[in-house]
Design a protein around this motif. Structure first.
Motif, PDB file in Angstrom:
ATOM      1  N   LYS A  66       1.678  -1.871   4.320  1.00 47.56           N
ATOM      2  CA  LYS A  66       1.677  -0.437   3.991  1.00 47.56           C
ATOM      3  C   LYS A  66       3.083   0.102   4.201  1.00 47.56           C
ATOM      4  CE  LYS A  66      -0.623   3.916   4.380  1.00 47.56           C
ATOM      5  NZ  LYS A  66      -1.869   4.594   4.641  1.00 47.56           N
ATOM      6  N   GLY A 100      -3.256  -0.013  -2.914  1.00 42.17           N
ATOM      7  CA  GLY A 100      -2.522  -1.268  -2.823  1.00 42.17           C
ATOM      8  C   GLY A 100      -2.173  -1.758  -4.222  1.00 42.17           C
ATOM      9  N   VAL A 148       0.862  -1.176   0.000  1.00 40.06           N
ATOM     10  CA  VAL A 148       0.000   0.000   0.000  1.00 40.06           C
ATOM     11  C   VAL A 148       0.903   1.232   0.000  1.00 40.06           C
ATOM     12  CG1 VAL A 148      -1.812   1.259   1.227  1.00 40.06           C
ATOM     13  CG2 VAL A 148      -1.813  -1.265   1.225  1.00 40.06           C
ATOM     14  N   SER A 190      -4.467   6.345  -0.325  1.00 41.15           N
ATOM     15  CA  SER A 190      -3.438   5.350  -0.675  1.00 41.15           C
ATOM     16  C   SER A 190      -4.009   4.294  -1.630  1.00 41.15           C
ATOM     17  CB  SER A 190      -2.905   4.683   0.597  1.00 41.15           C
ATOM     18  OG  SER A 190      -3.941   3.965   1.242  1.00 41.15           O
TER      19      SER A 190
END
Length: 184
Positions: free
Chosen positions: A172, A104, A85, A102
């Protein structure tokens, strides 16, 4: 191989059911907001639950996000498929993004997916081929008729294959190289 037919469906804003490097996925052109909305409808998924996208190369990944050094290390060292992410993606529809902006992204290792994305020349949405909240399908026969009937096209490859992975790891990585494991 039905690659050309799959590409035509994707270019016309359609949705596909296809084998990925993890489980069977529902996909579309990740740059088409209308197609992305169709996927949310098919899955009966809340619009605030973001989707991931697949790319076939490091170059395409770099076209979409600034890749922190830590992300490269994770990609290089990961033994199973890994979705990272990233912050601040470029040139992607807001319908794809998480609430914090954000996205992924996973670089696929599967040959079929690589060819498909390369020939489409755009990233591909990938979300498990199930209704939101239900178990992810490990093989084609696990996919519900409701999902099969809702997509515009079903890829003909790998109907007998059982997935080695029930999904990817999700990590992330912030631009300052801080990391958080979201799914192992």
């Amino acid at each position: 191989m039905d690659l050309n037919q799959t590409i035509e469906i994707l270019q016309s804003g359609g949705t596909i059911l296809y084998p990925t490097d993890t489980i069977w996925g529902i996909g579309c052109d990740a740059t088409n907001p209308e197609a992305i909305k169709k996927i949310f409808d098919i899955k009966k998924r809340e619009p605030n639950k973001s989707l991931i996208i697949l790319v076939e190369s490091e170059k395409r990944l770099q076209d979409l996000v600034d890749v922190p050094e830590m992300a490269w290390q994770i990609i290089d060292l990961s033994e199973k498929p890994v979705t990272i992410v990233y912050e601040n993606p470029k040139n992607l529809p807001k319908e794809l993004l998480a609430e914090d902006g954000s996205i992924g992204i996973r670089i696929v290792k599967n040959d079929y997916c690589k060819k498909l994305i390369s020939k489409l020349n755009k990233p591909l949405v990938s979300t498990s081929a199930n209704l939101s909240g239900q178990k992810s399908p490990m093989k084609f026969s696990d996919i519900s008729d409701e999902i099969k009937n809702a997509v515009d096209y079903i890829v003909e490859d790998n109907h007998d294959k059982v997935s080695e992975f029930s999904g990817s790891s999700v990590i992330k990585v912030w631009n300052n190289n801080q990391i958080k494991i979201l799914r192992e």
